[in-house]
Design a protein around this motif. Sequence first.
Motif, PDB file in Angstrom:
ATOM      1  N   ASP A  59       0.835  -1.195   0.000  1.00  0.00           N
ATOM      2  CA  ASP A  59       0.000   0.000   0.000  1.00  0.00           C
ATOM      3  C   ASP A  59       0.877   1.255   0.000  1.00  0.00           C
ATOM      4  O   ASP A  59       2.051   1.197   0.352  1.00  0.00           O
ATOM      5  CB  ASP A  59      -0.891   0.007   1.247  1.00  0.00           C
ATOM      6  CG  ASP A  59      -1.998   1.039   1.115  1.00  0.00           C
ATOM      7  OD1 ASP A  59      -2.880   0.840   0.272  1.00  0.00           O
ATOM      8  OD2 ASP A  59      -1.956   2.063   1.834  1.00  0.00           O
ATOM      9  N   VAL A  60       0.271   2.375  -0.376  1.00  0.00           N
ATOM     10  CA  VAL A  60       0.994   3.661  -0.436  1.00  0.00           C
ATOM     11  C   VAL A  60       1.601   4.010   0.927  1.00  0.00           C
ATOM     12  O   VAL A  60       2.696   4.568   1.010  1.00  0.00           O
ATOM     13  CB  VAL A  60       0.030   4.793  -0.879  1.00  0.00           C
ATOM     14  CG1 VAL A  60       0.775   6.117  -1.005  1.00  0.00           C
ATOM     15  CG2 VAL A  60      -0.665   4.436  -2.182  1.00  0.00           C
ATOM     16  N   SER A  61       0.909   3.646   2.004  1.00  0.00           N
ATOM     17  CA  SER A  61       1.378   3.995   3.358  1.00  0.00           C
ATOM     18  C   SER A  61       2.725   3.351   3.679  1.00  0.00           C
ATOM     19  O   SER A  61       3.403   3.760   4.616  1.00  0.00           O
ATOM     20  CB  SER A  61       0.339   3.564   4.393  1.00  0.00           C
ATOM     21  OG  SER A  61       0.181   2.168   4.329  1.00  0.00           O
ATOM     22  N   ILE A  74       5.357   3.376   1.781  1.00  0.00           N
ATOM     23  CA  ILE A  74       6.471   4.015   1.067  1.00  0.00           C
ATOM     24  C   ILE A  74       7.207   4.958   2.017  1.00  0.00           C
ATOM     25  O   ILE A  74       6.594   5.823   2.638  1.00  0.00           O
ATOM     26  CB  ILE A  74       5.958   4.773  -0.177  1.00  0.00           C
ATOM     27  CG1 ILE A  74       5.305   3.763  -1.138  1.00  0.00           C
ATOM     28  CG2 ILE A  74       7.105   5.521  -0.863  1.00  0.00           C
ATOM     29  CD1 ILE A  74       4.690   4.390  -2.372  1.00  0.00           C
ATOM     30  N   PHE A 133       7.938  -0.292  -7.979  1.00  0.00           N
ATOM     31  CA  PHE A 133       6.712   0.450  -8.313  1.00  0.00           C
ATOM     32  C   PHE A 133       5.825  -0.540  -9.067  1.00  0.00           C
ATOM     33  O   PHE A 133       5.896  -0.662 -10.297  1.00  0.00           O
ATOM     34  CB  PHE A 133       7.087   1.656  -9.166  1.00  0.00           C
ATOM     35  CG  PHE A 133       6.064   2.752  -9.166  1.00  0.00           C
ATOM     36  CD1 PHE A 133       5.573   3.278  -7.982  1.00  0.00           C
ATOM     37  CD2 PHE A 133       5.596   3.287 -10.363  1.00  0.00           C
ATOM     38  CE1 PHE A 133       4.636   4.311  -7.976  1.00  0.00           C
ATOM     39  CE2 PHE A 133       4.662   4.310 -10.374  1.00  0.00           C
ATOM     40  CZ  PHE A 133       4.184   4.818  -9.170  1.00  0.00           C
ATOM     41  N   TYR A 147      -5.115  -1.261  -8.534  1.00  0.00           N
ATOM     42  CA  TYR A 147      -3.780  -1.866  -8.417  1.00  0.00           C
ATOM     43  C   TYR A 147      -3.015  -1.857  -9.742  1.00  0.00           C
ATOM     44  O   TYR A 147      -1.872  -2.254  -9.819  1.00  0.00           O
ATOM     45  CB  TYR A 147      -3.887  -3.278  -7.815  1.00  0.00           C
ATOM     46  CG  TYR A 147      -4.255  -3.198  -6.351  1.00  0.00           C
ATOM     47  CD1 TYR A 147      -3.270  -3.076  -5.375  1.00  0.00           C
ATOM     48  CD2 TYR A 147      -5.593  -3.160  -5.952  1.00  0.00           C
ATOM     49  CE1 TYR A 147      -3.605  -2.938  -4.042  1.00  0.00           C
ATOM     50  CE2 TYR A 147      -5.945  -3.020  -4.616  1.00  0.00           C
ATOM     51  CZ  TYR A 147      -4.939  -2.911  -3.662  1.00  0.00           C
ATOM     52  OH  TYR A 147      -5.263  -2.765  -2.335  1.00  0.00           O
ATOM     53  N   LYS A 199      -3.309   3.226  -7.172  1.00  0.00           N
ATOM     54  CA  LYS A 199      -2.377   3.387  -6.038  1.00  0.00           C
ATOM     55  C   LYS A 199      -1.101   4.119  -6.479  1.00  0.00           C
ATOM     56  O   LYS A 199      -0.494   4.847  -5.705  1.00  0.00           O
ATOM     57  CB  LYS A 199      -1.989   2.012  -5.470  1.00  0.00           C
ATOM     58  CG  LYS A 199      -3.155   1.206  -4.963  1.00  0.00           C
ATOM     59  CD  LYS A 199      -3.485   1.564  -3.532  1.00  0.00           C
ATOM     60  CE  LYS A 199      -4.609   0.715  -2.994  1.00  0.00           C
ATOM     61  NZ  LYS A 199      -5.123   1.223  -1.710  1.00  0.00           N
ATOM     62  N   GLN A 200      -0.724   3.878  -7.721  1.00  0.00           N
ATOM     63  CA  GLN A 200       0.501   4.501  -8.243  1.00  0.00           C
ATOM     64  C   GLN A 200       0.314   6.018  -8.319  1.00  0.00           C
ATOM     65  O   GLN A 200       1.194   6.786  -7.914  1.00  0.00           O
ATOM     66  CB  GLN A 200       0.827   3.935  -9.636  1.00  0.00           C
ATOM     67  CG  GLN A 200       1.193   2.455  -9.656  1.00  0.00           C
ATOM     68  CD  GLN A 200      -0.001   1.506  -9.555  1.00  0.00           C
ATOM     69  OE1 GLN A 200      -1.136   1.910  -9.346  1.00  0.00           O
ATOM     70  NE2 GLN A 200       0.257   0.231  -9.696  1.00  0.00           N
ATOM     71  N   ALA A 241      -1.788   7.713  -6.557  1.00  0.00           N
ATOM     72  CA  ALA A 241      -1.921   8.197  -5.175  1.00  0.00           C
ATOM     73  C   ALA A 241      -0.566   8.339  -4.483  1.00  0.00           C
ATOM     74  O   ALA A 241      -0.446   9.057  -3.491  1.00  0.00           O
ATOM     75  CB  ALA A 241      -2.814   7.245  -4.380  1.00  0.00           C
ATOM     76  N   SER A 242       0.446   7.652  -4.980  1.00  0.00           N
ATOM     77  CA  SER A 242       1.756   7.692  -4.310  1.00  0.00           C
ATOM     78  C   SER A 242       2.636   8.854  -4.779  1.00  0.00           C
ATOM     79  O   SER A 242       3.659   9.148  -4.163  1.00  0.00           O
ATOM     80  CB  SER A 242       2.501   6.372  -4.551  1.00  0.00           C
ATOM     81  OG  SER A 242       2.868   6.275  -5.910  1.00  0.00           O
ATOM     82  N   LYS A 277       3.808  11.714  -2.474  1.00  0.00           N
ATOM     83  CA  LYS A 277       4.805  11.237  -1.513  1.00  0.00           C
ATOM     84  C   LYS A 277       6.176  11.092  -2.183  1.00  0.00           C
ATOM     85  O   LYS A 277       7.192  11.534  -1.663  1.00  0.00           O
ATOM     86  CB  LYS A 277       4.358   9.858  -1.013  1.00  0.00           C
ATOM     87  CG  LYS A 277       4.210   9.764   0.469  1.00  0.00           C
ATOM     88  CD  LYS A 277       3.749   8.398   0.888  1.00  0.00           C
ATOM     89  CE  LYS A 277       4.186   8.187   2.328  1.00  0.00           C
ATOM     90  NZ  LYS A 277       3.781   6.896   2.835  1.00  0.00           N
TER      91      LYS A 277
END
Length: 234
Positions: free
Chosen positions: A63-65, A67, A76, A87, A91-92, A94-95, A98
Motif C-alpha cells: 500500500d501507499v502507506s 512508502i 513500483f 492496483y 495506487k501509483q 496516489a503515491s 509522496k
Amino acid sequence: MAVLIDPDKMTIKMASQFIGKINQSLATHIFVGGSTVADFATEQLVSVIKKHTHLPVILFPGDVSQITGQADALLFLSLISGRNPEYLIGKQVASVSKLRQMHLEVIPTGYLLIENGKETAVQKVTGTKPMSKDSVQDIVDTAKAGELLGMKLIYLEAGSGALNPIDSTIINSVKKEISLPLIVGGGIRTKKQLEEAYNSGADLVVIGTAFEDNEALFEELASLSSRHLPKGEN
Ligand code: 1GP
C-alpha cells in the motif's frame, strides 16, 4: 536472493539479530513490505534495518502507506495479472505526492499473481484473481506486455506462504520471452526449490515466510552451489 521482511511480523527488537543472519547469508537484497501493515511500522523498521546492513533495502509495498524515503529503492508495482484499476494505476497515482518529496530509486515492475493452490493475502487485498498456472501462454503474453509498456522488472508471484512455488515451466517460458530481470517468489521453502527457480531462469528469488518460520534455513542455504546462482553472484 532477496529476503522479504514483513513489518507486520517483525518487531524492532527482533530485527537486529535477524539482519545479522541475513548479512551472513547469500542474500543480495532485503525487501520490505506486506499486504497489511500498520502506519509508520515500515518507516521505523527500515531505519533500523539500514543501521544494521549494507545490503540494498527495497520497498515491496502492499500500500501507499508503506512508502518511505528511508529505503534505497521502490518496486513500483502494477498488478498486471489482475483487472482492478486501483492496483493497475490507482495506487501509483496516489503515491506520487509522496514520491516527489523523496529520493527513492523507483523501479517500474510488472507484478503477476499466479495460482498456487490456496487463496493468498495479495488475492484478498487486491480483489483480483490469480492467473491459472495452466495458462502458460497467457502468463507469458502478460509479462511481455509489461515489458512493452516499459516496465523494468517482471515479478512472478505465487503469494506469500503459497502451497506451491511458481512452476519451472512458467519461469522458463517467461524468461525466454522477455529481456528483463525476472523475480520469482512465493512458497519457496527449501534449497531444492530455490535452485530449481534459478535453474529455470529466475534472476532473483524472494523468500519471506520460510526464514520467518525457520532461521536455520540461512545456514542450510549457505552451501548453495555458485553454479546455481545468476552470473556475478557469490
Ligand atoms: C511474497 O514472494 C514473496 O510476496 C515471498 O513469499 O513469504 O512465501 O516466501 P514467501
